[in-house]
Design a protein around this motif. Structure first.
Motif, PDB file in Angstrom:
ATOM      1  N   ALA A  37      40.880  43.393  38.665  1.00 37.00           N
ATOM      2  CA  ALA A  37      39.735  44.130  38.118  1.00 37.00           C
ATOM      3  C   ALA A  37      40.101  44.926  36.866  1.00 37.00           C
ATOM      4  CB  ALA A  37      39.131  45.025  39.188  1.00 37.00           C
ATOM      5  N   SER A  41      38.778  43.921  33.161  1.00 44.98           N
ATOM      6  CA  SER A  41      38.044  44.932  32.414  1.00 44.98           C
ATOM      7  C   SER A  41      38.668  45.148  31.034  1.00 44.98           C
ATOM      8  CB  SER A  41      38.037  46.243  33.200  1.00 44.98           C
ATOM      9  OG  SER A  41      37.335  47.232  32.507  1.00 44.98           O
ATOM     10  N   PRO A  50      32.415  47.718  34.231  1.00 43.78           N
ATOM     11  CA  PRO A  50      33.253  47.042  35.229  1.00 43.78           C
ATOM     12  C   PRO A  50      32.878  45.564  35.384  1.00 43.78           C
ATOM     13  CG  PRO A  50      32.039  48.903  36.198  1.00 43.78           C
ATOM     14  CD  PRO A  50      31.607  48.775  34.788  1.00 43.78           C
ATOM     15  N   ASP A  52      32.660  42.412  37.674  1.00 42.83           N
ATOM     16  CA  ASP A  52      32.556  42.130  39.108  1.00 42.83           C
ATOM     17  C   ASP A  52      32.916  40.670  39.386  1.00 42.83           C
ATOM     18  OD1 ASP A  52      32.049  42.650  41.780  1.00 42.83           O
ATOM     19  OD2 ASP A  52      29.946  42.054  41.608  1.00 42.83           O
ATOM     20  N   VAL A  53      34.186  40.331  39.116  1.00 42.81           N
ATOM     21  CA  VAL A  53      34.671  38.968  39.309  1.00 42.81           C
ATOM     22  C   VAL A  53      36.059  39.053  39.932  1.00 42.81           C
ATOM     23  CG1 VAL A  53      35.405  36.871  38.115  1.00 42.81           C
ATOM     24  CG2 VAL A  53      33.384  38.069  37.342  1.00 42.81           C
ATOM     25  N   SER A  54      36.338  38.204  40.887  1.00 42.95           N
ATOM     26  CA  SER A  54      37.661  38.162  41.498  1.00 42.95           C
ATOM     27  C   SER A  54      38.561  37.201  40.726  1.00 42.95           C
ATOM     28  CB  SER A  54      37.553  37.707  42.955  1.00 42.95           C
ATOM     29  OG  SER A  54      38.845  37.569  43.497  1.00 42.95           O
TER      30      SER A  54
END
Length: 145
Positions: A37, A41, A50, A52-54
């Protein structure tokens, strides 16, 4: 076979490039896996928003490919397939990053650096190392015949 044929050499700097490529790939894989993360970012066009992705699977893939490239540095002539797997893995990683992550993060200096330096440049270098290893292996096979 000609007697004046020059013996192709696989020098220590080529092994060093394999080891370095493996270590940098492992390092970036670890960054993506364990610092996903914050890293994403930082790579994004808008670091304050932020992401929101793994990136756990992408990082794990990088760790595996980097380890295989690193292993290929120990016996590069015998373990040519590991260099080939490394090139294929770097190619998959580059396409994966360009198609999936660059679309989410946006194209900027950081994403272009990651894609260009950490993926594409190493594909070219590994291709040259593989070409040299194939030359040496072909020469050694002529000696066996």
């Amino acid at each position: 076979m000609e007697k004046n044929q020059e013996f192709p050499r696989f020098s220590m700097p080529l092994r060093g490039l394999l080891l370095l490529a493996g270590m940098t790939t492992v390092a970036w894989g670890a960054f993506f896996k364990w610092f996903g993360a914050p890293l994403l970012s930082w790579l994004s066009m808008h670091p304050e928003v932020p992401v929101d992705v793994s990136s756990t699977i992408y990082g794990s893939f990088g760790l595996i490919i980097g380890f295989l490239i690193f292993l290929s540095g120990f016996y590069p002539i015998s373990w040519l397939y590991l260099i080939m797997v490394g090139i294929g893995g770097k190619l998959i990683s580059a396409i994966w990053f360009a198609v999936y992550y660059a679309d989410i993060l946006g194209w900027n200096k950081r994403t272009i650096f990651h894609l260009g330096f950490n993926e594409v440049l190493w594909i070219i270098i590994l291709g040259i190392v593989l070409w040299k290893a194939l030359q040496v292996k072909a020469y050694l096979q002529t000696l066996e015949d």
